[in-house]
Design an enzyme around this catalytic site. Sequence first.
Site, PDB file in Angstrom:
ATOM      1  N   TYR A 119     -37.353 -13.976 -27.892  1.00 42.68           N
ATOM      2  CA  TYR A 119     -35.981 -13.795 -29.593  1.00 42.68           C
ATOM      3  C   TYR A 119     -36.033 -12.371 -28.626  1.00 42.68           C
ATOM      4  O   TYR A 119     -36.509 -11.990 -28.596  1.00 42.68           O
ATOM      5  CB  TYR A 119     -35.932 -14.256 -30.690  1.00 42.68           C
ATOM      6  N   GLU A 207     -27.487 -11.147 -29.477  1.00 45.18           N
ATOM      7  CA  GLU A 207     -28.561 -11.731 -30.067  1.00 45.18           C
ATOM      8  C   GLU A 207     -29.011 -12.748 -27.998  1.00 45.18           C
ATOM      9  O   GLU A 207     -28.237 -13.474 -28.009  1.00 45.18           O
ATOM     10  CB  GLU A 207     -27.851 -13.072 -30.867  1.00 45.18           C
TER      11      GLU A 207
END
Length: 401
Positions: A119, A207
Amino acid sequence: MNIHEYQAKQLFAQFGVPVPPGSVVTTPEDAKTAAEKLLTAGHRRVVVKSQIHAGGRGKGTFKSGLQGGVKVCSTAGEVFERAKAMLGQTLVTKQTGPDGRVVGKLLIEAASAIKSEFYVAVLLDRALSRPIVMASTEGGMDIEEVAAKTPQKIIREVIDPAIGMMPYQARKLAAGLGLKGDLINAAAKLLLGVYKTSWECDAGLVEINPLCLVESADGKDTVMAVDAKIGLDDNALYRHPELQAMRDLGEESPLEIEASRHSLNYIKLDGDIACLVNGAGLAMATMDIIQHYGGSPANFLDVGGGASKEQVTAAFKIILSDPHVKGILVNIFGGIMDCNVIAAGIVAAVRETGLKLPLVVRLEGNNVQTGKKTLAESGLTIVSGDSMADAAQKVVKAVEK
């Protein structure tokens, strides 16, 4: 302003961030053609990804009954059938709410041979007033869940905006993800590109979930942005006409679109008491106090510090376009704003719209006495609130009748 995954990947590619090859399509026939090109180029599988402004697409459900808005296929024919089943259908995910979103575009992309998932995000730390780059080995998971259960698995680097992200910071994050050897340099280059994308595009959030360690066609491992999410700062869009062109009005509420045309900040909520306020902080406080006294706000509506009579009238029309609204609370603090301008706008709006709903107005600040006189002499049924608490209680009570 949010943009689609395929658009975010286009921006990533411009700044040197590796992304899987693919193309966006709007028909099953184009989906089949795109898949054929990828399969002919040597890719073994193709992924069909619904393009909507919401997360959780893979676990979503179409109202037609089809499970999942992301499908991996082995043949062009299978891609055609999947595209046919998705396009024009409503996909419901945990972020869309029960109404879902209609899928009008698909990203047809080479399916990567994923070995590990990570992530990565770039966002503004408001406590530090600086951007931070955040990374975790727990890719593919809800980052809020990771933060709550295993916060030690999230690593952060604070960036000095005057000099930008430094290579040593990118290498530090790459090492923190457990990467070694040549992969550290590859990941560092990718991370620098992700930060540059965020900075150059004036993004509020960037993101990648997941950022993946993948096996390339030559058998070597590399890192790649398999997913992408970018939210752009509306206040900076005037600097980026090319980014403004990426706006998809089909993904936005019609009322929010109308509000933007009048330079109003409007977000629809699920309650029945509409709010018209000047200033974001005051708007949030107003919603809180409505909730505190047992009501439920129907919207966030900030008319700004210098609203005109025409903007106030437009705001009322937008509020009344929501059939769930049963009452209206106007809460204005006149600093820059002239309370009498708001009062004149309220009177004009009530007369023009023929308002029949309970209306409570609390004015305070610049030229407030003249504003209150304008309301009192209008002959209209307008309830005055002496304070935020008094106004909130009055509108909640009026709606409950």
